[in-house]
Write an enzyme that holds these catalytic residues in place. Structure first.
Site, PDB file in Angstrom:
ATOM      1  N   GLU A  51       0.898  -1.228  -0.176  1.00 40.25           N
ATOM      2  CA  GLU A  51      -0.006  -0.007  -0.091  1.00 40.25           C
ATOM      3  C   GLU A  51       0.844   1.149  -0.006  1.00 40.25           C
ATOM      4  O   GLU A  51       0.303   2.410   0.347  1.00 40.25           O
ATOM      5  CB  GLU A  51      -1.031  -0.129   1.260  1.00 40.25           C
ATOM      6  CG  GLU A  51      -1.987  -1.096   1.070  1.00 40.25           C
ATOM      7  CD  GLU A  51      -3.053  -0.863   2.138  1.00 40.25           C
ATOM      8  OE1 GLU A  51      -4.225  -0.522   1.715  1.00 40.25           O
ATOM      9  OE2 GLU A  51      -2.681  -1.165   3.174  1.00 40.25           O
ATOM     10  N   HIS A 140     -11.446  -0.982   6.427  1.00 40.17           N
ATOM     11  CA  HIS A 140     -10.104  -1.032   6.256  1.00 40.17           C
ATOM     12  C   HIS A 140      -9.332  -0.158   7.262  1.00 40.17           C
ATOM     13  O   HIS A 140      -8.597  -0.823   8.010  1.00 40.17           O
ATOM     14  CB  HIS A 140      -9.524  -0.561   4.799  1.00 40.17           C
ATOM     15  CG  HIS A 140      -8.107  -0.613   4.560  1.00 40.17           C
ATOM     16  ND1 HIS A 140      -7.720  -0.835   3.096  1.00 40.17           N
ATOM     17  CD2 HIS A 140      -7.270  -0.775   5.319  1.00 40.17           C
ATOM     18  CE1 HIS A 140      -6.487  -1.075   3.316  1.00 40.17           C
ATOM     19  NE2 HIS A 140      -6.009  -0.871   4.560  1.00 40.17           N
TER      20      HIS A 140
END
Length: 194
Positions: A51, A140
């Protein structure tokens, strides 16, 4: 449960972020340099966080941002899945900003693993954050933009605290959130470091 980056001090078109490793285990040699596209400058065999695109896209979109935190703060998760808005309610929590928008990867990218694994996703998240300091990510976690590492971590801590207090207060009745002028006054008084 997350990662912290900082804009490169000598090159605004680069950022520094640890290799993929548990935060409490990170050492100086784990710090990697990346382009704003999320490409490692010299990986030396080290595996980067998937990420890293969150960080690159935010630095690309926001020249005023010098540190980014992405975390999975437990108390913020319910606000990303229930439609309940997270708003500042304690003076120090004004650091989270006036609004905490929600980014839902499904809106543009459909069924995914919910991980921000491309610049397209990172840029969409950065667009949702806009000029703000914080944004929630459905199912998330959260992303936080700051003027420095200290500032971004400070905001992250108070985002978690605000979420926890807001859930407690919701059980008691109607919440009297901070007024916009109060948020502005606290941010002005505390300056760029919280």
């Amino acid at each position: 449960f997350g990662h912290v980056s900082v804009r490169h001090p000598a090159r605004a078109d680069r950022f520094l972020l640890s290799r993929a490793r548990a935060p409490e285990r990170i050492e100086a040699d784990d710090i990697m340099e990346f382009t704003l596209e999320g490409d490692p400058v010299d990986d030396r065999g080290r595996k980067p966080y998937l990420e890293r695109f969150i960080h690159g896209a935010l630095f690309e979109a926001r020249p005023d941002v010098h540190s980014v935190v992405h975390n999975h703060s437990p108390s913020t998760i319910p606000f990303g899945i229930t439609g309940k808005k997270l708003q500042p309610l304690l003076h120090m929590c004004a650091s989270i900003g006036h609004k905490v928008p929600l980014w839902d990867s499904h809106d543009k990218f459909g069924d995914t693993s919910l991980l921000v694994d491309s610049m397209a996703m990172g840029r969409d998240l950065a667009k949702r954050l806009g000029k703000g300091r914080t944004a929630l990510m459905r199912g998330h976690g959260a992303v936080i933009a700051g003027n420095s590492i200290r500032h971004a971590v400070f905001i992250s801590i108070y985002l978690e605290l605000n979420a926890k207090l807001q859930m407690q207060a919701m059980q008691m009745g109607k919440i009297r959130f901070l007024y916009p002028g109060e948020v502005d006054a606290v941010i002005k008084r505390t300056g760029p470091y919280g």
